[in-house]
Design a protein around this motif. Structure first.
Motif, PDB file in Angstrom:
ATOM      1  N   THR A  84       0.814  -1.220   0.000  1.00 18.16           N
ATOM      2  CA  THR A  84       0.000   0.000   0.000  1.00 18.16           C
ATOM      3  C   THR A  84       0.849   1.273   0.000  1.00 18.16           C
ATOM      4  N   GLN A  85       2.175   1.136  -0.122  1.00 14.26           N
ATOM      5  CA  GLN A  85       3.055   2.297   0.030  1.00 14.26           C
ATOM      6  C   GLN A  85       3.779   2.706  -1.256  1.00 14.26           C
ATOM      7  N   ARG A  86       3.156   2.498  -2.408  1.00 11.34           N
ATOM      8  CA  ARG A  86       3.763   2.945  -3.676  1.00 11.34           C
ATOM      9  C   ARG A  86       4.095   4.426  -3.634  1.00 11.34           C
ATOM     10  N   PHE A  87       3.208   5.213  -3.015  1.00  9.29           N
ATOM     11  CA  PHE A  87       3.418   6.664  -2.971  1.00  9.29           C
ATOM     12  C   PHE A  87       4.724   7.007  -2.264  1.00  9.29           C
ATOM     13  N   LEU A  88       5.127   6.213  -1.260  1.00 12.90           N
ATOM     14  CA  LEU A  88       6.395   6.482  -0.574  1.00 12.90           C
ATOM     15  C   LEU A  88       7.580   6.141  -1.458  1.00 12.90           C
ATOM     16  N   SER A  89       7.465   5.076  -2.231  1.00  9.15           N
ATOM     17  CA  SER A  89       8.531   4.736  -3.171  1.00  9.15           C
ATOM     18  C   SER A  89       8.734   5.886  -4.151  1.00  9.15           C
ATOM     19  N   ASP A  90       7.638   6.383  -4.714  1.00  6.11           N
ATOM     20  CA  ASP A  90       7.716   7.514  -5.651  1.00  6.11           C
ATOM     21  C   ASP A  90       8.243   8.771  -4.950  1.00  6.11           C
TER      22      ASP A  90
END
Length: 162
Positions: A84-90
C-alpha cells in the motif's frame, strides 16, 4: 601495451536485463542534525545472519550518499515498503508528494517509516566504493516486522503478490 578491457553492456542493456529480477522496494533513511532524508532503493540484500549484516547500494550523486558518508552519521534505517506504500517509493525516488503524508516516526533518534512491512536500524559497518555507487554494509541492531504484503518491483513497474 595493455589490452583494452571489453566495454560490456550499455547502461540501458544492463538496466533492462536486471529489470527481470523481481525485488522488494525499500526506503533508506538517515538523519544529520535536523536534516532527515529518505531514498528509494531496490538494491538491497541480506549479507550475513551471524553477524546480522545487510547491504544497500547508494549512487555517489545521491543526496543520501553525502549524508551516509558524513562521519557523524553512524546509523541508517531500511524500511521494506508494504503493497500500500507505492506513494512512498515515488516520493523518495524524486517524485515527491506532500511531506505531511510521509508517516515518519523515530526509533532512538533515527527516522523510520510507519506502515512498512519491516524496519531495520543499522549501524554503518563498512562502505565499499563500487563504480558509480557505494555499497553500505550495515550491522542490524534492531528490527520490527509485520505479516503484511510487500511492494514488489519488476520490469520497471510495481506489482503485488498473488
Amino acid at each position: 601495451m595493455t589490452a583494452t578491457p571489453p566495454a560490456g553492456l550499455t547502461p540501458d542493456e544492463f538496466r533492462q536485463s536486471l529489470g527481470r529480477f523481481a525485488s522488494g522496494v525499500t526506503v533508506v533513511t538517515a538523519k544529520s542534525g535536523a536534516e532527515r532524508r529518505g531514498m528509494t532503493a531496490n538494491a538491497f540484500v541480506s549479507v550475513s545472519l551471524a553477524p546480522p549484516l545487510i547491504l544497500v547500494s547508494v549512487g555517489t550523486g545521491a543526496h543520501m550518499h553525502a549524508l551516509l558518508a558524513a562521519p557523524e552519521v553512524t546509523h541508517f534505517g531500511v524500511n521494506v515498503l508494504s503493497s500500500t506504500q507505492r506513494f512512498l517509493s515515488d516520493h523518495f525516488a524524486g517524485k515527491p508528494g506532500p511531506e505531511e503524508a510521509v508517516p515518519w516516526f523515530e526509533h532512538e533518534g533515527l527516522p523510520l517509516l510507519g506502515g512498512a512491512v519491516a524496519q531495520l536500524v543499522c549501524r554503518k559497518h563498512q562502505a565499499l566504493p563500487a563504480g558509480d555507487h557505494t555499497l553500505y554494509v550495515g550491522f542490524v541492531e534492531y528490527a520490527r516486522y509485520t505479516d503484511d504484503d510487500p511492494l514488489v518491483y519488476f520490469r520497471g513497474q510495481y506489482h503485488e503478490l498473488g
